[in-house]
Enzyme design. Structure first.
Site, PDB file in Angstrom:
ATOM      1  N   SER A  64      93.806 -31.524 101.731  1.00 57.22           N
ATOM      2  CA  SER A  64      93.387 -30.105 102.231  1.00 57.22           C
ATOM      3  C   SER A  64      93.510 -30.122 103.679  1.00 57.22           C
ATOM      4  O   SER A  64      94.277 -30.601 104.127  1.00 57.22           O
ATOM      5  CB  SER A  64      92.105 -29.424 101.746  1.00 57.22           C
ATOM      6  OG  SER A  64      91.878 -28.224 102.096  1.00 57.22           O
ATOM      7  N   ASP A 278      96.297 -27.205 102.317  1.00 51.20           N
ATOM      8  CA  ASP A 278      96.872 -26.852 101.032  1.00 51.20           C
ATOM      9  C   ASP A 278      96.703 -25.113 100.732  1.00 51.20           C
ATOM     10  O   ASP A 278      96.816 -24.965  99.559  1.00 51.20           O
ATOM     11  CB  ASP A 278      96.064 -27.642  99.840  1.00 51.20           C
ATOM     12  CG  ASP A 278      94.491 -27.474  99.931  1.00 51.20           C
ATOM     13  OD1 ASP A 278      94.147 -26.773 101.021  1.00 51.20           O
ATOM     14  OD2 ASP A 278      93.914 -27.512  98.975  1.00 51.20           O
ATOM     15  N   ASP A 280      94.649 -23.365 100.967  1.00 49.09           N
ATOM     16  CA  ASP A 280      93.515 -22.283 100.573  1.00 49.09           C
ATOM     17  C   ASP A 280      92.605 -21.708 101.577  1.00 49.09           C
ATOM     18  O   ASP A 280      91.610 -20.899 101.475  1.00 49.09           O
ATOM     19  CB  ASP A 280      92.577 -23.168  99.380  1.00 49.09           C
ATOM     20  CG  ASP A 280      92.098 -24.311  99.845  1.00 49.09           C
ATOM     21  OD1 ASP A 280      92.155 -24.320 101.168  1.00 49.09           O
ATOM     22  OD2 ASP A 280      91.695 -25.165  98.997  1.00 49.09           O
ATOM     23  N   GLU A 370      83.813 -18.370 103.151  1.00 50.37           N
ATOM     24  CA  GLU A 370      83.012 -19.424 104.288  1.00 50.37           C
ATOM     25  C   GLU A 370      83.416 -18.937 105.694  1.00 50.37           C
ATOM     26  O   GLU A 370      84.784 -18.562 105.869  1.00 50.37           O
ATOM     27  CB  GLU A 370      83.307 -20.902 103.843  1.00 50.37           C
ATOM     28  CG  GLU A 370      82.832 -21.404 102.386  1.00 50.37           C
ATOM     29  CD  GLU A 370      83.145 -22.829 102.068  1.00 50.37           C
ATOM     30  OE1 GLU A 370      82.084 -23.511 101.903  1.00 50.37           O
ATOM     31  OE2 GLU A 370      84.374 -23.198 102.008  1.00 50.37           O
ATOM     32  N   ALA A 371      82.959 -19.611 106.506  1.00 48.50           N
ATOM     33  CA  ALA A 371      83.303 -18.972 107.972  1.00 48.50           C
ATOM     34  C   ALA A 371      84.717 -19.622 108.255  1.00 48.50           C
ATOM     35  O   ALA A 371      85.479 -19.247 108.926  1.00 48.50           O
ATOM     36  CB  ALA A 371      82.235 -19.624 108.918  1.00 48.50           C
ATOM     37  N   ASN A 372      84.809 -20.992 107.524  1.00 48.92           N
ATOM     38  CA  ASN A 372      86.278 -21.588 107.924  1.00 48.92           C
ATOM     39  C   ASN A 372      87.389 -20.939 107.288  1.00 48.92           C
ATOM     40  O   ASN A 372      88.524 -21.406 107.393  1.00 48.92           O
ATOM     41  CB  ASN A 372      85.975 -23.246 107.571  1.00 48.92           C
ATOM     42  CG  ASN A 372      85.833 -23.271 105.958  1.00 48.92           C
ATOM     43  OD1 ASN A 372      85.973 -22.377 105.260  1.00 48.92           O
ATOM     44  ND2 ASN A 372      85.067 -24.294 105.373  1.00 48.92           N
ATOM     45  N   PRO A 498      75.467 -33.308 105.539  1.00 52.33           N
ATOM     46  CA  PRO A 498      76.256 -34.512 105.369  1.00 52.33           C
ATOM     47  C   PRO A 498      77.443 -33.716 104.987  1.00 52.33           C
ATOM     48  O   PRO A 498      77.540 -32.929 104.040  1.00 52.33           O
ATOM     49  CB  PRO A 498      75.883 -35.317 104.238  1.00 52.33           C
ATOM     50  CG  PRO A 498      74.764 -34.695 103.484  1.00 52.33           C
ATOM     51  CD  PRO A 498      74.383 -33.565 104.491  1.00 52.33           C
ATOM     52  N   SER A 499      78.758 -33.943 105.509  1.00 49.98           N
ATOM     53  CA  SER A 499      79.971 -33.430 104.829  1.00 49.98           C
ATOM     54  C   SER A 499      80.459 -33.939 103.557  1.00 49.98           C
ATOM     55  O   SER A 499      79.966 -35.166 103.371  1.00 49.98           O
ATOM     56  CB  SER A 499      81.282 -33.787 105.889  1.00 49.98           C
ATOM     57  OG  SER A 499      82.537 -33.562 105.145  1.00 49.98           O
TER      58      SER A 499
HETATM   59  C1  G16 Z   1      86.750 -28.097 101.263  1.00 51.10           C
HETATM   60  C2  G16 Z   1      85.806 -26.953 100.347  1.00 51.10           C
HETATM   61  C3  G16 Z   1      85.132 -25.956 101.288  1.00 51.10           C
HETATM   62  C4  G16 Z   1      84.322 -26.566 102.221  1.00 51.10           C
HETATM   63  C5  G16 Z   1      85.311 -27.749 103.101  1.00 51.10           C
HETATM   64  C6  G16 Z   1      84.498 -28.624 104.095  1.00 51.10           C
HETATM   65  O1  G16 Z   1      87.505 -27.358 101.813  1.00 51.10           O
HETATM   66  O2  G16 Z   1      86.585 -26.357  99.393  1.00 51.10           O
HETATM   67  O3  G16 Z   1      84.453 -25.121 100.412  1.00 51.10           O
HETATM   68  O4  G16 Z   1      83.927 -25.720 103.393  1.00 51.10           O
HETATM   69  O5  G16 Z   1      85.743 -28.554 102.099  1.00 51.10           O
HETATM   70  O6  G16 Z   1      83.576 -29.227 103.181  1.00 51.10           O
HETATM   71  P1  G16 Z   1      82.613 -30.245 103.908  1.00 51.10           P
HETATM   72  O7  G16 Z   1      81.708 -29.543 104.961  1.00 51.10           O
HETATM   73  O8  G16 Z   1      81.485 -30.689 102.865  1.00 51.10           O
HETATM   74  O9  G16 Z   1      83.347 -31.286 104.499  1.00 51.10           O
HETATM   75  P2  G16 Z   1      89.194 -27.763 101.772  1.00 51.10           P
HETATM   76  O10 G16 Z   1      89.952 -26.667 102.297  1.00 51.10           O
HETATM   77  O11 G16 Z   1      89.141 -28.992 102.708  1.00 51.10           O
HETATM   78  O12 G16 Z   1      89.296 -28.341 100.505  1.00 51.10           O
END
Ligand code: G16
Length: 542
Positions: A64, A278, A280, A370-372, A498-499
């Site tokens: 992604s 990707d 989304d 999500e804000a992103n 944590p991410s």
């Molecule tokens: C994925 C998840 C999202 C999340 C993002 C960041 O997005 O599907 O729900 O907001 O990761 O997550 P984190 O802050 O835990 O790194 P994507 O678009 O990268 O698949």
């Protein structure tokens, strides 16, 4: 189950000694070279899940928004939703099992989940455009065939296209035709039908500039263009012909950096959007006459869509339960606007669309973003059936027309998961139907200045959170320090977590001015660095 063939084939996809990985926010994600064995094993797991649910299961090879060198895997459950949490744990166990332990882990899953091993299984595999994705997708296919299951390789697809295909297959076509072409046909027909309902008849010239993040979204949008039959003019940038995936472009870059993709010349009043790797996620933006950058992120998208749906609800005179689901990253102004002005209930969940999706299912109309920029809208069976019946049978012509608009909107939305293409089309349609400019959309409410930063620590698992990730439980003293820092600024809020997709701790702060949001984010980053085992240099002032 034929463990001999699993053993034999697994030897070609061996696990690097000592490597331990965790199923994160959206599956496994790390450097591509560490993932071959994970892919093979997720092929095995998808077969077990397919047997257990007696349904097709999807496996998408993608990382992604991460850099091109990374890769990852997302598993898709029968209705196109994310893998169930209990199975995330099995995924982690299987990915981390040593070679000899594999048969035991597989048998354990079979027993715990009462999997009928004689049941037929079907797995659909898709991949993004990363150089590593083709081989990794082959490893998934090897895993599926090792257990003697049927596998269909859909090749290059966006993540939401694979989710859509899985849902179509498991609903015997009721959701649409289970092909990429079926996806284009369904969405473009709904877009045409919806935009025809505009006062202008939908023939006014709509133009949007799209940053494809040099990824699969660009490729698929190009393919879709002729289905849209000039109802929307798309100017595509970062289409992958010479740039690197997600590098200085894409939805994550634009959202986090709060600036346009590198090298884009944006004229005032032009409408722009960025997809992620990707496709989304999506965010919109524009430059005003003074050259100031304005970002319309997932929160603004949720507000626009909710406003439109609420107006439709009034027109069709239905009392359906509607709510918006956000995460801790939602801008405080957006939550206030939704609750106080729009009078829509708002709920906050942990990060990860799986959590938002689950919550949104509780309502007749569940808008989650999500804000992103990752999000969609879910409609309950009752809501869909009532609206469709009204669109056909309602005697009152005005109500019938509104119900048709509602039904077209439902058809345009990919309810299985956030989808940049579908979200872009719904936003474009709403702007046309409401005769609204991107500037008017932006003016609905003003974002509080905010800043997101990343901090490298030795082990990000030392940070544990509670209250939908808005407060930390460990390490000791961190939350108290954040509370002290927040008190020093007006309209302020900050949290760390944590991410689940990158090896970092994420820091979010908002405050009354950009300088204060930046200062707060930096001070919180320093606290994380000192209390959670930061590595490298102490975070420097911005
Ligand atoms: C994925 C998840 C999202 C999340 C993002 C960041 O997005 O599907 O729900 O907001 O990761 O997550 P984190 O802050 O835990 O790194 P994507 O678009 O990268 O698949």
């Amino acid at each position: 189950m034929d463990f001999d063939s699993v053993k034999r084939l697994s030897a070609c996809h061996s696990k690097p000694a000592g490597l331990l990985l965790q199923y994160g926010t959206a599956g496994f994600r790390t450097k591509a070279e560490y993932l071959d064995h994970v892919m093979f094993r997720m092929g095995l797991l998808a077969v077990l899940r397919s047997k257990q649910r007696r349904s097709a299961i999807g496996v998408m090879v993608t990382a992604s928004h991460n850099p091109e060198e990374d890769n990852g895997v997302k598993l898709v459950d029968p209705m196109g939703e994310m893998l169930a949490p209990a199975w995330e744990e099995y995924a982690t166990c299987l990915a981390n099992a040593e070679e000899l332990e594999m048969p035991f882990v597989l048998t354990d899953i079979v027993h715990k989940e009462s999997v009928d091993v004689n049941q037929k299984a079907f797995v659909a595999v898709g991949r993004d455009t990363r150089p590593s994705s083709e081989n990794l997708a082959q490893a998934v296919i090897d895993g599926v065939t090792a257990l003697g299951a049927q596998c269909q390789d859909y090749g290059l697809v966006t993540t939401p296209q694979l989710h859509y295909i899985i849902c179509c297959r498991n609903t015997e076509g009721r959701y649409g035709t289970a092909t990429v072409e079926g996806y284009y046909q369904k969405l473009s027909k709904a877009f045409a039908d919806l935009t025809k309902q505009a006062a202008s008849g939908g023939d006014s010239y709509q133009c949007v500039n799209v940053d494809g993040a040099n990824g699969i979204g660009a490729l698929k949008l190009k393919e879709m263009e002729h289905y849209l039959q000039k109802r929307l003019s798309v100017q595509l940038f970062n289409d992958g012909t010479n740039g690197k995936l997600n590098h200085l472009c894409g939805a994550d870059y634009v959202k986090v950096q709060q600036k346009p993709p590198h090298g884009m010349e944006m004229k005032p009043a032009e409408r722009w959007c960025s997809f992620d790797g990707d496709a989304d996620r999506i965010v919109y933006y524009f430059n005003d006459g003074a050259g100031h950058f304005h970002l319309l992120d997932g929160d603004k998208i949720a507000t626009l869509i909710s406003t439109f749906l609420k107006e439709l609800l009034v027109k069709v005179d239905l009392s359906l339960k509607m709510a918006v689901v956000q995460t801790a990253y939602a801008n405080g102004s957006s939550t206030r606007y939704l609750e106080d002005t729009m009078k829509v209930p708002v709920y906050c969940t942990k990060t990860g669309v799986k959590h938002l999706h689950h919550k949104a299912q509780e309502f007749d109309i569940g808008v989650y973003f999500e804000a992103n920029g990752h999000g969609t809208v879910l409609f309950s069976k009752t809501a869909e059936e009532t609206v469709r019946q009204m669109a056909n049978e309602e005697a009152d012509a005005k109500k019938r027309e509104a119900a048709k608009m509602f039904a077209n909107t439902i058809d345009l939305i990919n309810q299985t998961v956030g989808d940049a293409i579908s979200d872009m089309l719904i936003i474009e349609a709403i702007l046309l139907l409401k005769n609204m400019s991107v500037q008017q959309w932006d003016a609905i409410y003003t974002d509080l200045p905010n800043r997101q930063l990343k901090v490298k620590v030795a082990d990000r698992r030392v940070i544990d959170t509670t209250d939908a990730e808005r407060r930390t439980v460990t390490p000791p003293g961190l939350q108290e320090k954040i509370d002290d820092l927040v008190k020093q600024y007006k309209l302020s809020r900050a949290f760390v977590r944590p991410s689940g997709t990158e090896d970092v701790v994420r820091v979010y702060a908002e405050a009354d001015t950009q300088e204060n949001a930046d200062a707060l984010a930096q001070a919180v980053s320093v606290a994380v660095y000192h209390l959670a085992g930061g590595v490298g240099e102490e975070p420097a002032p911005l």
